[in-house]
Design a protein around this motif. Sequence first.
Motif, PDB file in Angstrom:
ATOM      1  N   ASP A 127       0.736  -1.603   0.188  1.00  0.00           N
ATOM      2  CA  ASP A 127       0.040   0.171   0.046  1.00  0.00           C
ATOM      3  C   ASP A 127       1.137   0.743  -0.064  1.00  0.00           C
ATOM      4  OD1 ASP A 127      -2.478  -1.859   0.381  1.00  0.00           O
ATOM      5  OD2 ASP A 127      -2.251  -1.704   2.499  1.00  0.00           O
ATOM      6  N   GLU A 128       0.769   2.075  -0.366  1.00  0.00           N
ATOM      7  CA  GLU A 128       1.354   3.387  -1.070  1.00  0.00           C
ATOM      8  C   GLU A 128       0.543   4.225  -0.890  1.00  0.00           C
ATOM      9  OE1 GLU A 128       4.313   3.827  -3.875  1.00  0.00           O
ATOM     10  OE2 GLU A 128       3.815   1.637  -4.299  1.00  0.00           O
ATOM     11  N   PRO A 129       0.978   5.987  -0.518  1.00  0.00           N
ATOM     12  CA  PRO A 129      -0.265   6.848  -0.456  1.00  0.00           C
ATOM     13  C   PRO A 129      -0.555   7.227  -1.833  1.00  0.00           C
ATOM     14  CG  PRO A 129       1.934   6.947   0.587  1.00  0.00           C
ATOM     15  CD  PRO A 129       2.269   6.794  -0.063  1.00  0.00           C
ATOM     16  N   VAL A 130      -1.561   7.692  -1.964  1.00  0.00           N
ATOM     17  CA  VAL A 130      -2.643   8.204  -2.917  1.00  0.00           C
ATOM     18  C   VAL A 130      -2.489   9.685  -3.209  1.00  0.00           C
ATOM     19  CG1 VAL A 130      -4.671   7.766  -4.719  1.00  0.00           C
ATOM     20  CG2 VAL A 130      -3.659   5.884  -3.336  1.00  0.00           C
ATOM     21  N   LEU A 131      -1.462  10.467  -3.920  1.00  0.00           N
ATOM     22  CA  LEU A 131      -2.193  11.942  -4.498  1.00  0.00           C
ATOM     23  C   LEU A 131      -3.796  12.543  -4.697  1.00  0.00           C
ATOM     24  CD1 LEU A 131       0.331  14.107  -3.376  1.00  0.00           C
ATOM     25  CD2 LEU A 131       0.762  14.041  -5.673  1.00  0.00           C
ATOM     26  N   ALA A 132      -4.516  13.388  -4.644  1.00  0.00           N
ATOM     27  CA  ALA A 132      -5.219  13.833  -4.914  1.00  0.00           C
ATOM     28  C   ALA A 132      -4.866  15.195  -5.440  1.00  0.00           C
ATOM     29  CB  ALA A 132      -6.728  14.454  -3.905  1.00  0.00           C
ATOM     30  N   ALA A 133      -6.074  15.654  -6.800  1.00  0.00           N
ATOM     31  CA  ALA A 133      -5.335  16.574  -7.556  1.00  0.00           C
ATOM     32  C   ALA A 133      -4.869  18.218  -6.350  1.00  0.00           C
ATOM     33  CB  ALA A 133      -6.332  17.125  -8.218  1.00  0.00           C
ATOM     34  N   ALA A 134      -6.493  18.046  -5.396  1.00  0.00           N
ATOM     35  CA  ALA A 134      -6.236  19.428  -4.458  1.00  0.00           C
ATOM     36  C   ALA A 134      -4.927  19.181  -3.487  1.00  0.00           C
ATOM     37  CB  ALA A 134      -6.957  19.131  -3.981  1.00  0.00           C
TER      38      ALA A 134
END
Lengths: 259, 283
Positions: A127-134
Amino acid sequence: MSHLQALQQRMLQAVLADQSPQLREIDDDVCANAASRLAIYRNGYRLRLRDALATEFPGLGILIGRRFRTLLDSYVEAHPSGHYNIRWHGAGLAAFLEYGLPWRDKPELADMARLDWAISTSFDAADEPVLAAADLAEVPADAWANLRISPQSHLQIISTHHNIEAFRRAADRDGKRPRLRRYDKGRHLLVWRQSLTVHYRSIEVDEISALTGAIKGEPFSALCERICEHHDAADALPLTANLLHGWLASGLISSWRLN
Amino acid sequence: MNIETTSDRLPCLGYGLGLRVEHYESLLDEPGNVEWLEIVSENYMIPGGRPLAWLEKFRERFPLVMHGVSMSIGSTDSLDDGYLARLSALARRVEPAWISDHLCWTGVQGINLHDLMPLPYTEEALAHVVDRVRRVQDVLGRRILLENVSSYIRFADAQLTEWQFLAAVAERADCLILLDINNIHVSAHNHGFSPLDYLDGIPASRVQQFHLAGHESSGQLLIDTHDAPIIDDVWHLYVEAVRRYGRVSTMIERDDRMPPLAELLVELDYARSLATPLLREAA
């Protein structure tokens, strides 16, 4: 070598051998002879590996049809299992199909195995962090040229000349075998996991180039240059921005940094 | 017969099930009388993804124990340090009530047979296994449970019975025992020994857990498939085991041809109904 070590090695060879050898260490009795007792282990080994592989390669099963069992058995005979997790025996199947006769005459088989295996390994990748557009709102406007984004480390790109994804889709849905199509020009498939669900889709060479740049840690300006190699220079910036937007929406990016 | 719980054992968890993917949702929605769950360790010794996400949900709701199939405690290959490191990491995450594996070997010379291969019941094998159990327990920082396996072959040079071997491993290595009642029945049939002699030969103070399961017939032999309902002979043997060992954590272990959860809950309730009066009598 200890007696126990020698015994286990003979037992191992007896299970792996084409034909069951006589093992004087095993008792016969009125219930069953030694050969039929040993056969339970011999058959069990092959059956367990075949079942585990069939679970990991459902697209390959649809693609090859009735010869699936023969294919899996030939792989198991040629390659004993080395990993404690039976599922990981599938790691070598695509290479076996790429180089081994008669399978190598049908390159779609190795491609299909690669896609199935990429889906399987993405399923329980770290599992890795998921970057959001915001999250990118924090990037100063004048710093975008130096923005470096990190794609999810588990994503994979599979190249093929066939419509292999149709077979995987059939395996995941109704099991109906589609028609095999061959394309003159090579095609590529991107496999990744968004949250807990594995996805795959076609990916074009310009996007592969930009994504490769991102994986290598190149800044956003370099990704634009890569897009320039495939499109008019005037379109490079909006096209790259569009790609980035799509990657973020698909959960493909885990983090960002400047320089 | 002593039916009291002895102090060597860990606390009893009651009646549980083996956690299987097919029952993930129904177990969370309607767990019935399931008091604890056993996970197959190797299924969760993975980097991430859906299986670990589910595991967290179950960890919040049930006491868990870890049950492995690949420790290969009897193999003459070196202990797999990588395997033990991953097992330890999972144990830190799960915080299981205990960790178990099988009294067997699963491979040698770097090749894995993915089967629970029986050991010859010799003094040499006994010393080998005892040493390895001690080393594993040092790595994990706790006693482990070892389970008796079903077997189809018997070695000509055996010096001990299977139950003498299992009991001696437990005593000398100071580990606990997971008794699979079905496996005793299967091996007793296949090798012509008395299952009651087996039960009589196991020290009650070491018996921490029972497995109950089904099997199938293949010609003259019984095959341990864990894919069928539990038969009456195994239920009778379970009653004999409760008479001898008292209150022991009991679970239904179904590995294949998975029925709806409700079917396993009926079997679990039946196990409870057999044991409860015996334990009440003894109290």
